[in-house]
Write a protein that holds these residues in place. Sequence first.
Motif, PDB file in Angstrom:
ATOM      1  N   GLU A 524       0.983  -1.198   0.108  1.00  0.00           N
ATOM      2  CA  GLU A 524       0.085  -0.104   0.103  1.00  0.00           C
ATOM      3  C   GLU A 524       0.981   1.345  -0.031  1.00  0.00           C
ATOM      4  O   GLU A 524       1.689   1.098   0.403  1.00  0.00           O
ATOM      5  N   SER A 525       0.133   2.557  -0.617  1.00  0.00           N
ATOM      6  CA  SER A 525       0.905   3.735  -0.275  1.00  0.00           C
ATOM      7  C   SER A 525      -0.106   4.763  -0.523  1.00  0.00           C
ATOM      8  O   SER A 525      -1.400   4.628  -0.620  1.00  0.00           O
ATOM      9  N   LEU A 527      -0.594   8.665  -1.856  1.00  0.00           N
ATOM     10  CA  LEU A 527      -0.171   9.667  -2.762  1.00  0.00           C
ATOM     11  C   LEU A 527      -0.224  10.897  -2.096  1.00  0.00           C
ATOM     12  O   LEU A 527      -0.967  11.588  -1.223  1.00  0.00           O
ATOM     13  N   HIS A 533       5.056   9.239  -2.971  1.00  0.00           N
ATOM     14  CA  HIS A 533       4.081   8.437  -2.326  1.00  0.00           C
ATOM     15  C   HIS A 533       4.633   7.779  -1.098  1.00  0.00           C
ATOM     16  O   HIS A 533       6.009   7.631  -0.919  1.00  0.00           O
ATOM     17  N   ASP A 557      -6.374   7.458  -3.540  1.00  0.00           N
ATOM     18  CA  ASP A 557      -4.796   7.371  -3.677  1.00  0.00           C
ATOM     19  C   ASP A 557      -4.201   8.300  -2.517  1.00  0.00           C
ATOM     20  O   ASP A 557      -3.075   7.682  -2.295  1.00  0.00           O
ATOM     21  N   ARG A 562      -6.172  10.814   3.740  1.00  0.00           N
ATOM     22  CA  ARG A 562      -6.526  11.563   2.562  1.00  0.00           C
ATOM     23  C   ARG A 562      -7.007  12.980   2.667  1.00  0.00           C
ATOM     24  O   ARG A 562      -7.796  13.332   3.693  1.00  0.00           O
TER      25      ARG A 562
END
Length: 681
Positions: A524-525, A527, A533, A557, A562
């Motif tokens: 997983e990453s 952004l 990332h 992402d 987020r």
Amino acid sequence: MLALTDRIGAIAYGGDYNPEQWPEDVWHEDVRLMGEAGVNLVTVGVFSWSRLEPRPGSYDWSLLDKVLDLLHTAGIAVDLATPTAAPPPWFSKAHPGSLPLTASGTRLTHGSRQAFCPSSPDYARAADAVVGELAGRYADHPAVVMWHVHNEWGNHNALCYCDTSGQAFRTWLRDRYTTLDRVNDVWGTDFWGQRYGDWEEIDPPRDTTAFRNPGQELDYRRFSSDALLTRHRAESALLREAAPGIPVTTNLLGTLEKKVDGHAFARHSDIVSVDHYLVAADPGNHVGLALNADLARGMAGGRPWLLMEHSTSAVNWQPVNVSKAPREMRRNSLTHLARGADGILFFQWRQSRAGAEKWHSAMLPHGGTDTRTWNEVTALGAELAALSEVRGTRVRAEVALLFDWHAWWALELEARPSERLRYLDTVRDWYEALWGLGITCDLVAPDTDLTPYLAVLAPSLYLVSDADADALHSYVRGGGHAVFGPFSGAVDTHDRVRTGGHPGAFRELLGLVVDEYLPLREGESALLSDGSHAHLWTERVEARGCSARLRFADGPDGGPARGGPAVTRHSYGDGAGWYAAAALPVRSLRTLLDAVCREAGAAPAAAVPPGVEAVRRSADDRSYLFLVNHTDSEVSVPADGYTRLDGSALPGFANVPAGDVVVLREQAEPQRDRRHRKEAR
């Protein structure tokens, strides 16, 4: 260290010398070849206990007498070691209870080195006896210029779980906490019904059914390091009593040794010495070399230090032991010199023909003098002699990076949010980003006086004491710039969570609250707004006065945090606190650290292209610039105000060939006051 090199009259150069492995006629050849190579210091006696005391209480000094006399006649100084890292077979047979016990209950046997329990009273008596006899016999020998205590404390036996260690652990706990109620409190023993009602109920944290108590495990690591430190101090005291004018050292392992607190051992050594070996599988191992050199300098309090061991070529203990490329050994050696070493030594002088390290490279290889390694060894000896004027100068770093064994131990105990967030990985990533900016830093303990530094980096300070946290607050309020990595300030010195909101000790300084730690699964990453990332780790941050300098991207992402802040800045007093709420990639780290250093006024030693190191060593009356080229192409570096060491002028720049090192002398008097430099900017 300067007193040592003054006595030698040059930068120290040599290595471990083990004449007991060879017949006497070879010794004379060794001494002759040492002269050819420019060797002026050798370590003798590290593993010689079984030779010096072949039977209990019966000593044979004949070999050591001859070797020390031979070396002195040839003008070669001796770093005389206590042989206590290798108890003889008779000792282990006579005292089987002295052998270490693993956490699973397996008793280890004699047959290697460091086969002893650090808390064994039988070992202590035997070690003190041989050290006392050694010190009394050679305290006045003219060859001996330094004592070398033991060898790589705790490299193989730092953690013993036997009943003797258990009893010593209970004594250590009484001294530290006084009452059993206090132990129960700091360990949180009411969880899982572990509350102790009697001191004798406390055992070492051996293998058990589920997770060990983390407070107990952390204290056992401290106790174990202290047990070895007690032995270091006992041997040092015997040596100092016999020869108060001879400095005492021991070879520490820096980041290669997790189990002992290197800062503590450094504080009880007259000269800080380290061993460093490249990781052959790491294409950026020159960055790890620089990191460990800067850690050695930090442990030495900024004073010159000694590289006690490194290798001329391949080692023998990695999965694939890769030989060093031509000139790589020279580049490694001069990089250590650039970063504050006043001595360059190797393991070992003559490559062994038998034993576990016979495939470990040496100054004099199996092939003898008709080898590339020998030619490079003799060339390096001549070059170090020509660089003698550099000794005694210091590397004056403007940035400090906090490195703490206690935080390392605590972060990597069981039952953390993510076992993938590793201490050394984080430190290395931050250091690599700073290295890429050309900024020189000292790696220091958190309790170091930070006021001389323009900026302080704390990549991984999961555990922090109240006193150290308060000092960081004062440092920033007074005008400093401090930047913290993720999961910092979370627990106190006992691994107890600091309640009231994360990041615990640093909420006010950073002007934020971490609502939740959000580690990422493998693969997983998240952004980031700069297009890079984050992997491993993210955090959901609520700003309480800070401003966001980098964010997690909006949308899926951006990961579980987020849209939230990923890097923050908070004005605090006259300074600023910065925070990375993610395990940032090197590119983003470099942007962050560049912003911090620019604002703080910290600058590189010279303007160099990527892949080239520039490090300055200076004293009140002179300064030297080391340029180390790790690339495959020649580079040109502006060099106004510098000359070659022979005094000849430069045409405004210095050419540094691929893989080469160039040392320049500064013409103008070096600037020494960091605060004035900051104000000038």
